[in-house]
Design a protein around this motif. Sequence first.
Motif, PDB file in Angstrom:
ATOM      1  N   ALA A   1     -11.236 -12.286 -15.615  1.00  0.00           N
ATOM      2  CA  ALA A   1     -12.113 -12.634 -15.833  1.00  0.00           C
ATOM      3  C   ALA A   1     -13.142 -13.657 -14.052  1.00  0.00           C
ATOM      4  N   LEU A   2     -11.993 -14.303 -13.129  1.00  0.00           N
ATOM      5  CA  LEU A   2     -11.648 -14.976 -12.717  1.00  0.00           C
ATOM      6  C   LEU A   2     -12.397 -14.213 -11.041  1.00  0.00           C
ATOM      7  N   ALA A   3     -11.664 -13.515 -11.004  1.00  0.00           N
ATOM      8  CA  ALA A   3     -12.091 -12.387  -9.880  1.00  0.00           C
ATOM      9  C   ALA A   3     -13.059 -12.141  -9.765  1.00  0.00           C
TER      10      ALA A   3
ATOM     11  N   LEU B   1     -25.044 -17.244 -14.561  1.00  0.00           N
ATOM     12  CA  LEU B   1     -25.384 -15.179 -15.087  1.00  0.00           C
ATOM     13  C   LEU B   1     -24.506 -14.624 -14.036  1.00  0.00           C
ATOM     14  N   ALA B   2     -24.398 -14.955 -12.590  1.00  0.00           N
ATOM     15  CA  ALA B   2     -23.783 -13.768 -11.675  1.00  0.00           C
ATOM     16  C   ALA B   2     -22.547 -14.054 -11.932  1.00  0.00           C
ATOM     17  N   ALA B   3     -21.764 -15.356 -12.314  1.00  0.00           N
ATOM     18  CA  ALA B   3     -20.552 -15.167 -12.895  1.00  0.00           C
ATOM     19  C   ALA B   3     -19.822 -14.811 -14.261  1.00  0.00           C
ATOM     20  N   VAL B   4     -21.203 -14.718 -15.171  1.00  0.00           N
ATOM     21  CA  VAL B   4     -20.477 -13.640 -16.772  1.00  0.00           C
ATOM     22  C   VAL B   4     -20.971 -12.422 -16.219  1.00  0.00           C
ATOM     23  N   ALA B   5     -21.712 -12.110 -15.050  1.00  0.00           N
ATOM     24  CA  ALA B   5     -21.970 -10.522 -15.138  1.00  0.00           C
ATOM     25  C   ALA B   5     -21.047 -10.070 -14.508  1.00  0.00           C
ATOM     26  N   GLY B   6     -20.253 -11.191 -13.305  1.00  0.00           N
ATOM     27  CA  GLY B   6     -18.930 -10.449 -12.713  1.00  0.00           C
ATOM     28  C   GLY B   6     -17.864 -10.094 -12.978  1.00  0.00           C
ATOM     29  N   ALA B   7     -17.722 -11.478 -14.610  1.00  0.00           N
ATOM     30  CA  ALA B   7     -16.480 -10.752 -15.034  1.00  0.00           C
ATOM     31  C   ALA B   7     -16.592  -9.482 -16.142  1.00  0.00           C
ATOM     32  N   ALA B   8     -17.405  -9.852 -16.401  1.00  0.00           N
ATOM     33  CA  ALA B   8     -17.573  -7.542 -17.216  1.00  0.00           C
ATOM     34  C   ALA B   8     -17.958  -6.956 -16.426  1.00  0.00           C
TER      35      ALA B   8
ATOM     36  N   LEU C   1     -14.638  -2.598 -14.707  1.00  0.00           N
ATOM     37  CA  LEU C   1     -14.533  -1.323 -13.935  1.00  0.00           C
ATOM     38  C   LEU C   1     -12.647  -0.814 -14.225  1.00  0.00           C
ATOM     39  N   LEU C   2     -12.108  -2.617 -14.613  1.00  0.00           N
ATOM     40  CA  LEU C   2     -10.692  -2.305 -14.317  1.00  0.00           C
ATOM     41  C   LEU C   2     -10.228  -2.023 -15.591  1.00  0.00           C
ATOM     42  N   LEU C   3     -10.835  -2.360 -16.904  1.00  0.00           N
ATOM     43  CA  LEU C   3      -9.729  -2.406 -18.043  1.00  0.00           C
ATOM     44  C   LEU C   3      -9.934  -1.348 -19.216  1.00  0.00           C
ATOM     45  N   ARG C   4     -11.450  -0.658 -18.749  1.00  0.00           N
ATOM     46  CA  ARG C   4     -12.243   0.274 -19.395  1.00  0.00           C
ATOM     47  C   ARG C   4     -12.703   0.091 -20.428  1.00  0.00           C
ATOM     48  N   ARG C   5     -12.214  -0.990 -21.284  1.00  0.00           N
ATOM     49  CA  ARG C   5     -12.970  -0.717 -22.733  1.00  0.00           C
ATOM     50  C   ARG C   5     -13.752  -1.814 -23.314  1.00  0.00           C
ATOM     51  N   PRO C   6     -14.251  -1.253 -24.182  1.00  0.00           N
ATOM     52  CA  PRO C   6     -15.602  -1.863 -24.606  1.00  0.00           C
ATOM     53  C   PRO C   6     -15.091  -3.323 -25.043  1.00  0.00           C
ATOM     54  N   ARG C   7     -14.058  -3.243 -25.904  1.00  0.00           N
ATOM     55  CA  ARG C   7     -13.811  -4.566 -26.901  1.00  0.00           C
ATOM     56  C   ARG C   7     -12.989  -5.432 -25.152  1.00  0.00           C
ATOM     57  N   GLU C   8     -12.702  -5.059 -24.684  1.00  0.00           N
ATOM     58  CA  GLU C   8     -11.665  -6.069 -23.039  1.00  0.00           C
ATOM     59  C   GLU C   8     -13.214  -6.519 -22.782  1.00  0.00           C
ATOM     60  N   VAL C   9     -14.249  -5.701 -22.589  1.00  0.00           N
ATOM     61  CA  VAL C   9     -15.678  -6.724 -21.633  1.00  0.00           C
ATOM     62  C   VAL C   9     -16.126  -7.123 -22.426  1.00  0.00           C
ATOM     63  N   PHE C  10     -16.317  -7.519 -23.748  1.00  0.00           N
ATOM     64  CA  PHE C  10     -16.781  -8.488 -25.066  1.00  0.00           C
ATOM     65  C   PHE C  10     -15.362  -9.946 -24.526  1.00  0.00           C
ATOM     66  N   LEU C  11     -14.480  -9.633 -24.717  1.00  0.00           N
ATOM     67  CA  LEU C  11     -13.004 -11.010 -24.412  1.00  0.00           C
ATOM     68  C   LEU C  11     -13.132 -11.462 -23.113  1.00  0.00           C
ATOM     69  N   THR C  12     -13.482 -10.911 -22.346  1.00  0.00           N
ATOM     70  CA  THR C  12     -13.856 -11.121 -20.745  1.00  0.00           C
ATOM     71  C   THR C  12     -15.287 -11.858 -20.593  1.00  0.00           C
ATOM     72  N   LEU C  13     -16.508 -11.867 -21.487  1.00  0.00           N
ATOM     73  CA  LEU C  13     -17.766 -12.432 -21.689  1.00  0.00           C
ATOM     74  C   LEU C  13     -17.352 -13.640 -21.965  1.00  0.00           C
ATOM     75  N   GLY C  14     -16.078 -13.528 -23.134  1.00  0.00           N
ATOM     76  CA  GLY C  14     -16.078 -14.929 -23.731  1.00  0.00           C
ATOM     77  C   GLY C  14     -15.091 -15.775 -22.729  1.00  0.00           C
ATOM     78  N   VAL C  15     -14.333 -15.237 -22.359  1.00  0.00           N
ATOM     79  CA  VAL C  15     -13.730 -15.762 -20.814  1.00  0.00           C
ATOM     80  C   VAL C  15     -14.314 -16.595 -20.128  1.00  0.00           C
ATOM     81  N   ALA C  16     -14.823 -15.918 -19.516  1.00  0.00           N
ATOM     82  CA  ALA C  16     -16.390 -16.540 -18.635  1.00  0.00           C
ATOM     83  C   ALA C  16     -16.913 -17.104 -18.779  1.00  0.00           C
ATOM     84  N   THR C  17     -17.586 -16.899 -19.764  1.00  0.00           N
ATOM     85  CA  THR C  17     -18.424 -17.767 -20.817  1.00  0.00           C
ATOM     86  C   THR C  17     -17.575 -19.350 -21.062  1.00  0.00           C
ATOM     87  N   GLY C  18     -16.346 -19.669 -21.388  1.00  0.00           N
ATOM     88  CA  GLY C  18     -15.839 -20.639 -21.658  1.00  0.00           C
ATOM     89  C   GLY C  18     -15.087 -21.386 -19.863  1.00  0.00           C
TER      90      GLY C  18
END
Length: 497
Positions: free
Chosen positions: A29-31, A130-137, A142-159
């Motif tokens: 999410a940070l990267a 928006l750029a930060a959240v979109a970049g994290a998603a 690209l790296l974790l390749r799971r829909p569930r991980e994408v949603f979790l990373t979105l939550g982390v980025a939003t936080g």
Amino acid sequence: MSEPSRPGPARRSRLLRTARRWTVRLVVALAGALLGVLLLGRVEAPIGPFDATVALRPAGGGAHLDIPPLGALEVDAYDGPLQLDLQLRRVDEVRAEALATNPVLLDGVVDQVSEDLRDAVVKVSWMTALAAVAGAAGASLLLLRRPREVFLTLGVATGLVAGTAGLAAATWRPQALSQPTYTGLLVNAPSLIGSAQEIVARFDAYRASLEDLVANVGTLYSALSALPAPGGTDDTVALLHVSDLHLNPAGFDLVRQVATQFDVDGILDTGDITDWGSEPENSLITAVGTLDVPYVFIRGNHDSAVTGGLVAAQPNATVLDDSEVTVAGISVVGTPDPRFTPDKDATGDPGSLEQSGEELAEIADGLPEPPAIAMVHDPRQAPPLDGAVPLVLAGHTHEREVTELEEGTRLMAQGSTGGAGLRGLQGEFPEPLTCTVLYLDRATGALTAYDDVTLGGLGETEVTIERTVVGPPAPDNGETGTDGGTEPTGTPASPTG
């Protein structure tokens, strides 16, 4: 009493796996957020007459304003991982011209800049979030390749975005706006114009007084109509002496008005038309080319060679550099200040000043007929010209003074036609705007009279004109004429507001 059970190997393994997964999610999410901010966290926006780029950059909080090529200033206004980065790229000619020609727009320029800046900051904040959240998603996909991980990373980025905004709001320091840190040429700004709070207060007062000041100019010209040019219009050449404009637009306006109303035959500028001799300042010098009379200029210690070249490029202008020019039949020689010291605390070399005066005196002696006027910037250049020319014009000191040198040469030091520019907003006592109309005999080039024009400085609305008639030289029999050829006499006419 039983001891609490420790987690077994299986539970510890699950906890470690969970911690690793969340650590990976946080790193991804940070990267991704960082990459999104770097790529998309900026907007192009108008800030008053400027086109600017506004961005939020990973740089440790605060605000950074870049004003190329003058330098930059930084304000420690808040804490956090993102810095507000504002770069002024260019002046929009259409908006700048609208400001210059519309008093209503000019009067509201401060409010307009504030509104534009606020809108730009809001826009770039949303764009960065928006750029930060979109970049994290994107990184998670690209790296974790799971829909569930994408949603979790979105939550982390939003936080992370919410936490960054909250930290900035909690540490907001508005008082820091009046205490910026300067770099480049702007390091001299505090010593030149004082604190931000003081300059804003003084400029507001100055802007408010200009309206009354302009109105009183009409009174000045009405009084002037009762003072005909000495010797009659056909026998007299009128030349306007200005100096030390220091880029004050009100000073340029005064030059234009006096040149028109007094119907002068030419303008003699003894230097310091700018403050720093920099390229952005030079853009205002083209106003010289819009005047309808010859403009003779010598460089002051604040004028660079580039400034001199730009003045020389104007269709009506002549820049004297140990040279001579004839204006309406009056021969004028001039030399620049040998120094370039835009730092107002810099000291000059009296030896080099005197040497420049000596070189100009040699040029005057080499002409077929002695010139009527010599132009220097610093009065310390004048003594070697004593006896070589009847009249020396100077500036530099920002104080109007007329003296007679030992051999009879009259030295006229002008005040500041620009009220010393931004310096007029510094200090307890304001600088008046001054210029002088010289009346010379067309046949002999002798000074017969002069009108000192003075407009009150900051917070003042007084406008005055004083006519001084120069008496004839002392007769050979030892009797004294009107002023013995040394002291001017005359009657002041001083309308005030």
